[in-house]
Enzyme design. Sequence first.
Site, PDB file in Angstrom:
ATOM      1  N   LYS A  13      -7.026  -1.724   7.536  1.00 57.30           N
ATOM      2  CA  LYS A  13      -7.686  -1.400   8.802  1.00 57.30           C
ATOM      3  C   LYS A  13      -8.894  -2.300   9.039  1.00 57.30           C
ATOM      4  O   LYS A  13      -9.024  -2.911  10.099  1.00 57.30           O
ATOM      5  CB  LYS A  13      -8.152   0.070   8.815  1.00 57.30           C
ATOM      6  N   ARG A  85     -10.144  11.435  10.793  1.00 53.36           N
ATOM      7  CA  ARG A  85      -9.509  11.611   9.493  1.00 53.36           C
ATOM      8  C   ARG A  85      -8.909  12.999   9.333  1.00 53.36           C
ATOM      9  O   ARG A  85      -8.336  13.293   8.286  1.00 53.36           O
ATOM     10  CB  ARG A  85     -10.532  11.416   8.372  1.00 53.36           C
ATOM     11  N   ARG A 124      -9.573  -5.051  -4.431  1.00 51.15           N
ATOM     12  CA  ARG A 124     -10.577  -5.264  -3.370  1.00 51.15           C
ATOM     13  C   ARG A 124     -11.959  -5.551  -3.958  1.00 51.15           C
ATOM     14  O   ARG A 124     -12.441  -4.854  -4.838  1.00 51.15           O
ATOM     15  CB  ARG A 124     -10.646  -4.030  -2.470  1.00 51.15           C
ATOM     16  N   ARG A 157     -16.077  -1.346  -4.602  1.00 53.55           N
ATOM     17  CA  ARG A 157     -16.614  -0.131  -3.989  1.00 53.55           C
ATOM     18  C   ARG A 157     -16.628   0.998  -5.008  1.00 53.55           C
ATOM     19  O   ARG A 157     -15.749   1.068  -5.856  1.00 53.55           O
ATOM     20  CB  ARG A 157     -15.748   0.263  -2.797  1.00 53.55           C
ATOM     21  N   ARG A 168      -8.130   9.894  -2.737  1.00 49.99           N
ATOM     22  CA  ARG A 168      -8.219   9.510  -1.315  1.00 49.99           C
ATOM     23  C   ARG A 168      -6.840   9.484  -0.661  1.00 49.99           C
ATOM     24  O   ARG A 168      -6.684   9.894   0.482  1.00 49.99           O
ATOM     25  CB  ARG A 168      -8.904   8.150  -1.182  1.00 49.99           C
TER      26      ARG A 168
HETATM   27  P1  ADP Z   1      -8.824  -0.487   4.701  1.00 54.23           P
HETATM   28  O1  ADP Z   1      -9.964  -0.766   5.647  1.00 54.23           O
HETATM   29  O2  ADP Z   1      -7.610   0.062   5.402  1.00 54.23           O
HETATM   30  O3  ADP Z   1      -9.205   0.312   3.509  1.00 54.23           O
HETATM   31  P2  ADP Z   1      -9.072  -3.338   3.943  1.00 54.23           P
HETATM   32  O4  ADP Z   1      -8.992  -4.106   5.216  1.00 54.23           O
HETATM   33  O5  ADP Z   1     -10.396  -3.204   3.294  1.00 54.23           O
HETATM   34  O6  ADP Z   1      -8.352  -1.897   4.135  1.00 54.23           O
HETATM   35  O7  ADP Z   1      -8.040  -3.995   2.912  1.00 54.23           O
HETATM   36  C1  ADP Z   1      -7.879  -3.494   1.578  1.00 54.23           C
HETATM   37  C2  ADP Z   1      -7.737  -4.663   0.601  1.00 54.23           C
HETATM   38  O8  ADP Z   1      -6.478  -5.312   0.850  1.00 54.23           O
HETATM   39  C3  ADP Z   1      -8.797  -5.758   0.741  1.00 54.23           C
HETATM   40  O9  ADP Z   1      -9.037  -6.302  -0.539  1.00 54.23           O
HETATM   41  C4  ADP Z   1      -8.150  -6.791   1.666  1.00 54.23           C
HETATM   42  O10 ADP Z   1      -8.630  -8.100   1.409  1.00 54.23           O
HETATM   43  C5  ADP Z   1      -6.666  -6.665   1.277  1.00 54.23           C
HETATM   44  N1  ADP Z   1      -5.742  -6.867   2.407  1.00 54.23           N
HETATM   45  C6  ADP Z   1      -5.880  -6.476   3.692  1.00 54.23           C
HETATM   46  N2  ADP Z   1      -4.787  -6.799   4.427  1.00 54.23           N
HETATM   47  C7  ADP Z   1      -3.920  -7.409   3.572  1.00 54.23           C
HETATM   48  C8  ADP Z   1      -2.600  -7.983   3.709  1.00 54.23           C
HETATM   49  N3  ADP Z   1      -1.937  -7.969   4.875  1.00 54.23           N
HETATM   50  N4  ADP Z   1      -2.040  -8.526   2.611  1.00 54.23           N
HETATM   51  C9  ADP Z   1      -2.674  -8.515   1.416  1.00 54.23           C
HETATM   52  N5  ADP Z   1      -3.914  -8.009   1.217  1.00 54.23           N
HETATM   53  C10 ADP Z   1      -4.535  -7.452   2.287  1.00 54.23           C
HETATM   54  P1  ADP Z   2     -10.668   3.435   3.232  1.00 52.46           P
HETATM   55  O1  ADP Z   2     -10.893   2.017   2.869  1.00 52.46           O
HETATM   56  O2  ADP Z   2     -10.296   4.327   2.106  1.00 52.46           O
HETATM   57  O3  ADP Z   2      -9.818   3.661   4.421  1.00 52.46           O
HETATM   58  P2  ADP Z   2     -13.271   4.051   4.447  1.00 52.46           P
HETATM   59  O4  ADP Z   2     -14.118   2.886   4.189  1.00 52.46           O
HETATM   60  O5  ADP Z   2     -12.751   4.276   5.817  1.00 52.46           O
HETATM   61  O6  ADP Z   2     -12.085   4.051   3.392  1.00 52.46           O
HETATM   62  O7  ADP Z   2     -13.994   5.384   3.968  1.00 52.46           O
HETATM   63  C1  ADP Z   2     -14.573   5.517   2.691  1.00 52.46           C
HETATM   64  C2  ADP Z   2     -15.030   6.959   2.500  1.00 52.46           C
HETATM   65  O8  ADP Z   2     -16.012   7.282   3.503  1.00 52.46           O
HETATM   66  C3  ADP Z   2     -13.946   8.008   2.663  1.00 52.46           C
HETATM   67  O9  ADP Z   2     -13.215   8.225   1.468  1.00 52.46           O
HETATM   68  C4  ADP Z   2     -14.773   9.236   3.062  1.00 52.46           C
HETATM   69  O10 ADP Z   2     -15.452   9.793   1.949  1.00 52.46           O
HETATM   70  C5  ADP Z   2     -15.830   8.622   3.963  1.00 52.46           C
HETATM   71  N1  ADP Z   2     -15.377   8.588   5.382  1.00 52.46           N
HETATM   72  C6  ADP Z   2     -15.119   7.491   6.144  1.00 52.46           C
HETATM   73  N2  ADP Z   2     -14.728   7.835   7.378  1.00 52.46           N
HETATM   74  C7  ADP Z   2     -14.747   9.193   7.413  1.00 52.46           C
HETATM   75  C8  ADP Z   2     -14.433  10.172   8.400  1.00 52.46           C
HETATM   76  N3  ADP Z   2     -14.009   9.843   9.630  1.00 52.46           N
HETATM   77  N4  ADP Z   2     -14.569  11.487   8.053  1.00 52.46           N
HETATM   78  C9  ADP Z   2     -14.990  11.863   6.842  1.00 52.46           C
HETATM   79  N5  ADP Z   2     -15.283  11.006   5.863  1.00 52.46           N
HETATM   80  C10 ADP Z   2     -15.169   9.671   6.141  1.00 52.46           C
END
Ligand code: ADP
Ligand code: ADP
Length: 212
Positions: A13, A85, A124, A157, A168
């Site tokens: 995302k 969420r 990551r 993280r 999660r």
């Molecule tokens: P989210 O916000 O959904 O948790 P991230 O954008 O942080 O996901 O991506 C999670 C991890 O996967 C990061 O280390 C990112 O660099 C990697 N990543 C994101 N998109 C891709 C993809 N299409 N292929 C491989 N790795 C990816």
């Molecule tokens: P991911 O990469 O797992 O998609 P995020 O960076 O979006 O994670 O979120 C990390 C953490 O922050 C979540 O596991 C939760 O604890 C908190 N968080 C983020 N967005 C929300 C939300 N909309 N509601 C509740 N908790 C949230």
Amino acid sequence: MRIAFLGPPGAGKGTQVDLVSREYGVSVLSTGDAFRAMMKREDKLAERVRSYVEKGELVPDEVVFEIVKEFVDNKDSFILDGYPRNLRQAELLDDFLEGKGLALTGVVNILLDEDEIVKRLTGRLVCPQCGRVYNIYYSPPREDKLCDDCGVPLERRIDDEDDVIRQRIKVYHREMKPVVDFYQRKGLLFNVDGAGDIHEVFERIKKVLDGK
Ligand code: ADP
Ligand code: ADP
Ligand code: ZN
């Protein structure tokens, strides 16, 4: 364009929302980023937020919605990353936006299977200075564990540890089914396959967003 991005942790995302934001010139709120910024402080709220994030649990809806409300208020274009969420968050947002006549124009739901999620999350790394996200398997920094832009050591993280990752994913599946149904019924939901490289996924998302 008023869009929310859904998808399990690690679906990409944050990565995709960055690209979308640049391509379409729309501002983004990542609730996860907002909490990570908050957790760098030492006050009561930071402590409270940390107690949820470090266990992989959701921060209470009221705390999250305060941040979201302030961000979306009177914007005719925005992107939300990581909100809603659960169903209650979706309903709070919906009521607020409809009251302003600025309802969401689409919801992008990124799909990815669990093995790939775990691989992406365990790989990551994030720059503590600029927030740039890397992956040791897919998009490593040029120099071992240093940010290409800032030169500072990259960090994991606090919630990208094995047991917290699993928690999660569990929370995600438990809470998100009704949210997906909610947007499906409104005709706003667009599923996008999150497998494949970053640019392939981005092309799929652009096809969905053109005209939104
Ligand atoms: P989210 O916000 O959904 O948790 P991230 O954008 O942080 O996901 O991506 C999670 C991890 O996967 C990061 O280390 C990112 O660099 C990697 N990543 C994101 N998109 C891709 C993809 N299409 N292929 C491989 N790795 C990816
Ligand atoms: P991911 O990469 O797992 O998609 P995020 O960076 O979006 O994670 O979120 C990390 C953490 O922050 C979540 O596991 C939760 O604890 C908190 N968080 C983020 N967005 C929300 C939300 N909309 N509601 C509740 N908790 C949230
Ligand atoms: Zn950096």
